[in-house]
Every structure is written in structure tokens, then in C-alpha cells.
Design a protein around this motif. Structure first.
Motif, short mmCIF file in Angstrom:
data_model
loop_
_atom_site.label_atom_id
_atom_site.label_comp_id
_atom_site.label_asym_id
_atom_site.label_seq_id
_atom_site.Cartn_x
_atom_site.Cartn_y
_atom_site.Cartn_z
N UNK A 178 0.83 -1.21 0.00
CA UNK A 178 0.00 0.00 0.00
C UNK A 178 0.86 1.26 0.00
N UNK A 179 1.98 1.24 0.71
CA UNK A 179 2.87 2.40 0.73
C UNK A 179 3.49 2.64 -0.65
N UNK A 180 3.86 1.56 -1.35
CA UNK A 180 4.38 1.73 -2.71
C UNK A 180 3.31 2.30 -3.64
N UNK A 181 2.09 1.80 -3.50
CA UNK A 181 1.01 2.33 -4.33
C UNK A 181 0.75 3.79 -4.01
N UNK A 182 0.81 4.16 -2.74
CA UNK A 182 0.61 5.56 -2.37
C UNK A 182 1.71 6.45 -2.93
N UNK A 183 2.97 5.97 -2.90
CA UNK A 183 4.07 6.76 -3.44
C UNK A 183 3.92 6.94 -4.95
N UNK A 184 3.49 5.89 -5.65
CA UNK A 184 3.28 6.01 -7.09
C UNK A 184 2.18 7.02 -7.41
N UNK A 185 1.06 6.93 -6.70
CA UNK A 185 -0.03 7.87 -6.94
C UNK A 185 0.39 9.30 -6.61
N UNK A 186 1.18 9.46 -5.55
CA UNK A 186 1.63 10.80 -5.19
C UNK A 186 2.55 11.38 -6.26
N UNK A 187 3.42 10.54 -6.83
CA UNK A 187 4.32 11.02 -7.89
C UNK A 187 3.54 11.37 -9.15
N UNK A 188 2.59 10.52 -9.53
CA UNK A 188 1.86 10.76 -10.78
C UNK A 188 0.90 11.93 -10.67
N UNK A 189 0.34 12.16 -9.49
CA UNK A 189 -0.60 13.28 -9.33
C UNK A 189 0.10 14.61 -9.07
#
Length: 312
Positions: free
Chosen positions: A221-232
Motif C-alpha cells: 500500500x505504501x508503494x502504491x501511495x508513493x506512485x499515486x503521489x508522484x503521478x498526481x
């Protein structure tokens, strides 16, 4: 005052005192039993966690978050209205340009990225046989808040051929991931408490397995959150720049018939004759040099050859 009133008052007081003592003894017995040997793990914690993850987020406008209280229960609290109202978008764009000077246009694209505090993450340049830049491809990352302004400026750098942009709303995923991380951390805290109270090897192994599984889920979940934060937070823009005189021409259609065959045969004969003439011109200097050096040598060696033949 009636004579039965003091008796009723005394009976009520005794009843309340007995109720209080029984409640205290029940709570004390529960704590003693829990401090002795921990009960084997069941699927209750996993069910509570899964139920909390599913019910933690229902919609962007009215989502709730289940968190663990000190007593081990689950309470529902609404997600901040600001989180639900701020959209999270993943924006991507493509700009195709045509310019007389590709190198100069490439430098202008770099200046646009610097103006908006962006960066060029990928770059590719191709040249022609003369060494001049024919086309270039650049991948830019710019802040999402300035995506539209950056696209407008890039379209004005050179002659615009095509421009496309897409935006994907991932607000639901961002809020859902944040809530699931919160619930997962609370679940890990519960498992760590159970690990401290485990009294047998079997319970310790079972608790550690549950703890490992929940930590793996949390890391995912933390990796997914980091990816979404970078893309947004940063948008991606791909810029293609092509030289104006490097336009692709359509191939000429192949002709058929007698005249086309005669023309092809004549072209082939001309090519063969031209090749023979080229070879002859290349060999002729060596032939002349051989004759120039070979004639004197032959005149000198001819008497010697005659004497040897006569002696033989």
C-alpha cells in the motif's frame, strides 16, 4: 414517613453495592485470564481488518474511516471534507512540432521545462548523413498544477502539428489507499500487542505469521501511495520535434508494361557499361606502370635467356 421506607432504602443500597462488586470481580478475572496464556488466533482480526478496509471508503463525498480504539474496538470517523473535495488527477500530454532548426527548438523546450520548475527525464536525438539534427523526442515532468500552462507554451515553441492531453481522476484510489494504510497500521499495532502476550510457541508462530502478512500488505500500500503521489504531483508531457524539410514522401508506384521493361533494361545496361568503364579506368594506370617497368627488364634479360637456351 412510613416504616418500610428505611428498609427499602437499605435494600436498594445493598443491591447496588453487590452489583458493583460483581462487576469489578468480573473485570479482574478477565484481566487475569488474559495475562496467563493467550488464546489461539482466529480469523476475527482478519475479518475485522477486511471489513474495515471495505467499509473505510464508500464515496469521495461521504467516506468514513474505521480506526482501532484503545479497547480494541472499531470506531467510524468521517474523512476530512478537504480530502474528498480536492481532486487527484494523473495528466499526460503529447505535442508534435515541426521546425527548421530542431536543435534550437529543443533548447526552447528545455527552457519551458525550466520555467515551470520541471525536468527532462528522457531525451532522444537523431541526425542525418550530414550530421544535422533531423528529429528529437523529449519527455518532460512538470507540476500538475501548471500542466495546462506548460502545454500551451510548448505548442507555441514551433509549428504545431498535433497536440493531445488526457486526465485520469484517481481521487477515489488516493483516499482509499490512505484509509487502508491507516487501518493496516492499526491492525499491525494489535498484532504486536498479541505477540507480547503470547504464552506458547504455537501462539508466537501464529502471531508472527499474521504480522508478516500485514506488514507485506502495508508495504504494498505504501508503494502504491508513493506512485499515486508522484503521478498526481508531476505530469508527463512528451514532445516530438521534426525538421521541416524531413517530411516523409510517399513511394512512387511501380510501373508495368513493355515501355517500363525497356526502360529498366536500358538502365541496367547503362549501369553495367558504367561499371566496366569504372573498372577499366581503375586498372589502366596499373597496366601502364607494368608496361613501363616490364619493357626495360625484358630487354635486359632477353640475352641471358638466349645464352642459357644455347648452352642447354
Amino acid at each position: 414517613m412510613d416504616a418500610t421506607s428505611p428498609r427499602l432504602l437499605l435494600a436498594g443500597t445493598c443491591l447496588a453495592l453487590l452489583t458493583t462488586l460483581s462487576a469489578c470481580s468480573g473485570s479482574g478475572g478477565g484481566s487475569d485470564s488474559s495475562s496467563g496464556e493467550a488464546a489461539p488466533l482466529s480469523g476475527a482480526d482478519s475479518a475485522v481488518e477486511d471489513r474495515a478496509g471495505r467499509n473505510a471508503f464508500s464515496s469521495a463525498g461521504g467516506s468514513t474511516d474505521e480506526s482501532v480504539t484503545e479497547a480494541g474496538g472499531v470506531e467510524a470517523r468521517p474523512v476530512d471534507a478537504v480530502e474528498a473535495q480536492q481532486p487527484a488527477l494523473i495528466s499526460t500530454g503529447t505535442v508534435s512540432l515541426r521546425s527548421d532548426d530542431v536543435a534550437d527548438t529543443r533548447f526552447d523546450v528545455q527552457k519551458v521545462a525550466d520555467r515551470y520548475r520541471g525536468q527532462v527525464t528522457d531525451s532522444e536525438t537523431r541526425t542525418d548523413q550530414e550530421g544535422e539534427v533531423r528529429d528529437a523526442r523529449l519527455v518532460l515532468r512538470v507540476p500538475s498544477a501548471e500542466f495546462t500552462e506548460a502545454m500551451d507554451e510548448l505548442e507555441k515553441v514551433a509549428d504545431l502539428e498535433a497536440s493531445t492531453s488526457t486526465s485520469e481522476d484517481v481521487t477515489t484510489q488516493v483516499v482509499d489507499t490512505r484509509v487502508r494504510i491507516r487501518v493496516q497500521r492499526a491492525s499491525i499495532a494489535r498484532i504486536e500487542e498479541l505477540l507480547q502476550r503470547a504464552g506458547s510457541i504455537r501462539d508466537v508462530v501464529a502471531v508472527e505469521q499474521q504480522l508478516t502478512q500485514r506488514q507485506e500488505r502495508l508495504n504494498s500500500l505504501l508503494r502504491q501511495q508513493a506512485y499515486l503521489a508522484d503521478q498526481t504531483s508531476m505530469s508527463t508531457i512528451t514532445v516530438h520535434v521534426e525538421r521541416a524539410d524531413a517530411a516523409r514522401t510517399e513511394p512512387e508506384p511501380v510501373e508495368a508494361g513493355f515501355l517500363s521493361g525497356l526502360r529498366a533494361g536500358w538502365d541496367g545496361l547503362t549501369t553495367v557499361l558504367l561499371g566496366l568503364a569504372t573498372v577499366t579506368g581503375a586498372v589502366l594506370p596499373f597496366v601502364a606502370l607494368g608496361l613501363l617497368l616490364g619493357a626495360p627488364a625484358w630487354l635486359l634479360l632477353r640475352p641471358v635467356v638466349r645464352r642459357r637456351r644455347a648452352a642447354a
